[in-house]
Scaffold this active site. Structure first.
Site, PDB file in Angstrom:
ATOM      1  N   GLU A 130     -23.921 -15.079  29.861  1.00  0.00           N
ATOM      2  CA  GLU A 130     -23.126 -16.098  30.554  1.00  0.00           C
ATOM      3  C   GLU A 130     -22.664 -17.153  29.559  1.00  0.00           C
ATOM      4  O   GLU A 130     -23.447 -17.645  28.743  1.00  0.00           O
ATOM      5  CB  GLU A 130     -23.973 -16.745  31.659  1.00  0.00           C
ATOM      6  CG  GLU A 130     -23.448 -18.032  32.239  1.00  0.00           C
ATOM      7  CD  GLU A 130     -22.060 -17.904  32.852  1.00  0.00           C
ATOM      8  OE1 GLU A 130     -21.243 -18.833  32.629  1.00  0.00           O
ATOM      9  OE2 GLU A 130     -21.792 -16.911  33.542  1.00  0.00           O
ATOM     10  N   ARG A 133     -21.958 -22.502  47.789  1.00  0.00           N
ATOM     11  CA  ARG A 133     -21.956 -21.611  46.635  1.00  0.00           C
ATOM     12  C   ARG A 133     -23.166 -21.837  45.735  1.00  0.00           C
ATOM     13  O   ARG A 133     -23.736 -20.887  45.177  1.00  0.00           O
ATOM     14  CB  ARG A 133     -20.678 -21.800  45.825  1.00  0.00           C
ATOM     15  CG  ARG A 133     -19.455 -21.169  46.457  1.00  0.00           C
ATOM     16  CD  ARG A 133     -18.202 -21.422  45.634  1.00  0.00           C
ATOM     17  NE  ARG A 133     -17.055 -20.757  46.226  1.00  0.00           N
ATOM     18  CZ  ARG A 133     -16.667 -19.523  45.929  1.00  0.00           C
ATOM     19  NH1 ARG A 133     -17.352 -18.815  45.062  1.00  0.00           N
ATOM     20  NH2 ARG A 133     -15.609 -18.994  46.513  1.00  0.00           N
ATOM     21  N   TYR A 135     -16.292 -25.683  57.951  1.00  0.00           N
ATOM     22  CA  TYR A 135     -17.466 -24.997  58.494  1.00  0.00           C
ATOM     23  C   TYR A 135     -18.720 -25.644  57.919  1.00  0.00           C
ATOM     24  O   TYR A 135     -18.686 -26.280  56.857  1.00  0.00           O
ATOM     25  CB  TYR A 135     -17.440 -23.491  58.209  1.00  0.00           C
ATOM     26  CG  TYR A 135     -17.206 -23.099  56.773  1.00  0.00           C
ATOM     27  CD1 TYR A 135     -18.246 -23.068  55.835  1.00  0.00           C
ATOM     28  CD2 TYR A 135     -15.934 -22.715  56.339  1.00  0.00           C
ATOM     29  CE1 TYR A 135     -18.029 -22.686  54.530  1.00  0.00           C
ATOM     30  CE2 TYR A 135     -15.706 -22.326  55.029  1.00  0.00           C
ATOM     31  CZ  TYR A 135     -16.757 -22.312  54.133  1.00  0.00           C
ATOM     32  OH  TYR A 135     -16.540 -21.928  52.824  1.00  0.00           O
ATOM     33  N   ASP A 157     -13.250 -11.279  40.431  1.00  0.00           N
ATOM     34  CA  ASP A 157     -12.007 -11.932  40.006  1.00  0.00           C
ATOM     35  C   ASP A 157     -11.521 -11.449  38.647  1.00  0.00           C
ATOM     36  O   ASP A 157     -10.333 -11.561  38.340  1.00  0.00           O
ATOM     37  CB  ASP A 157     -12.191 -13.450  39.967  1.00  0.00           C
ATOM     38  CG  ASP A 157     -12.147 -14.078  41.344  1.00  0.00           C
ATOM     39  OD1 ASP A 157     -11.683 -13.411  42.285  1.00  0.00           O
ATOM     40  OD2 ASP A 157     -12.575 -15.242  41.472  1.00  0.00           O
TER      41      ASP A 157
END
Length: 390
Positions: free
Chosen positions: A30, A103, A211, A288
């Site tokens: 990462e 997230r 939401y 993505d």
């Protein structure tokens, strides 16, 4: 067989768990120095949750997730109800509920599971270049980090993937939309916006979604507006005064909700075409990195989760020599589906922003169709399972 994964987002972490579960040796690389998920809420539709539950993440997710009862679609100008979609039927129909989560909470659940399984997760490893031959892939990193050799590489490094151009894929294109995001305490929210629901408000050249997240303790807000250019960048702070003109003439209750957030963060929205090059030799792109898509069908994260699950299924039982053929088969299976999801998201984005008289025809059609039939139209999407369990 050893597999390297570039990127510790939703897709990369899910891929690591799914592959490790099948006995593969996996390591994650990462570029960030710390795992801090940007953004706000994410909708976890049944197709995504069936995968995550299958990985044993149900209890951990349920500690943070809110299960939705309904989608309420409203007119932006008046707040009048156009239609309700009964999400409470999702578990019975597709085997999993329709959930929403922050997230950061989703990423924390995935990272905890990765660490519990002992999967190495290397931070501050920004991919610089890649080369491959018939047997291995060599990863080179910035800042002098040592090269890494693996039998296969999964590129899960996001919309601005370093691997995408290396494989000859076109760069994502700006879609003429900008998303404005914020999260506010639920205790401050008017009753109209509370409850186990996703709210979707439709208007001229804009729409709005809300939401609950954080186990119902906060409300996630997403305003989507038209934009002539991509603007200054990713997760850019913008004042309320810049947003409000896009909602001039909208219901005063919604404008008052927007006014509760003095500063928003904006994301330009991009999409990108996927083709067979997402599987090239021993390299496969997911999420993505492979197929940047618009969020107007809530499938960006779900599609990455699907990619990971299907790739693990296709690689199950493979030996080293099988890898290129197996990931080509994965690509063959995935491309029609992600293309359909991208097309549906693009069409939704156009319909959401229609002006009169098209907007009136849209609203009449939604009202006449009925909530149950609207839900049934998504059997193809929410009922997906990886090939091995289909």
């Amino acid at each position: 067989m050893d597999i390297a994964i570039a990127g510790a987002g939703i897709g990369g972490l899910t891929a690591a768990l799914a592959l490790a579960r099948r006995g593969f040796a996996v390591e994650i690389y990462e570029r960030a120095a710390a795992l801090e998920e940007a953004g706000a809420g994410i909708q976890l539709t049944p197709n995504a949750l069936n995968v995550l539950f299958g990985l044993g993440l149900g209890p951990a997710l349920e500690a943070h997730m809110v299960v939705m009862d309904t989608v309420r679609i409203r007119k932006g100008a008046t707040g009048g109800l156009i239609q309700q979609i009964p999400l409470g039927q999702c578990r019975q129909r597709w085997g999993a509920p329709y959930g929403v989560i922050h997230r950061a909470d989703l990423q924390a659940v995935l990272v905890a599971a990765v660490r519990q399984r002992g999967i190495p997760l290397h931070l501050s490893r920004e991919l610089h270049s890649v080369r491959q031959d018939q047997k291995r892939v060599i990863l080179s990193f910035a800042a002098g980090a040592p090269d890494v050799s693996a039998r296969m590489l999964i590129g899960a490094d996001g919309v601005w993937s370093k691997l995408r151009p290396l494989l000859g894929l076109e760069q994502p294109r700006f879609a003429g939309r900008r998303a404005w995001r914020a999260v506010i305490p639920m205790q401050d929210v008017p009753v109209l916006f509370q409850g186990l629901m996703t709210g979707l408000w439709l208007g001229d050249n804009a729409h709005f979604v809300h939401y609950p997240v954080r186990s119902g303790q906060a409300l996630n807000l997403v305003a989507v507006t038209s934009a002539e250019d991509a603007g200054p960048g990713w997760s850019t702070p913008q004042p309320l005064q810049t947003l409000l003109p896009h909602y001039a003439g909208w219901d005063g209750r919604l404008r008052a909700l927007l006014a509760m957030v003095p500063q928003w963060r904006t994301w330009p929205l991009f999409e990108g075409r996927a083709d067979g090059r997402i599987a090239t030799g021993r390299i496969a792109l997911i999420g993505d990195a492979a197929h940047p898509m618009l969020p107007f069908i809530a499938q960006g994260g779900a599609a990455a989760i699907e990619d990971a699950a299907e790739l693990a299924a296709q690689l199950s039982g493979a030996d080293d020599n099988d890898v290129p053929a197996r990931i080509q088969e994965w690509s063959r299976l995935r491309l029609p589906r992600v293309g359909r999801i991208q097309a549906e998201a693009r069409s939704n984005g156009e319909r959401y922003h229609w002006r009169w008289p098209l907007a009136a025809a849209r609203d009449l059609g939604l009202s006449a169709l009925g909530g149950r039939r609207l839900l049934e139209r998504y059997d193809w999407l929410y009922g997906w399972k990886p090939t091995e369990t289909a």
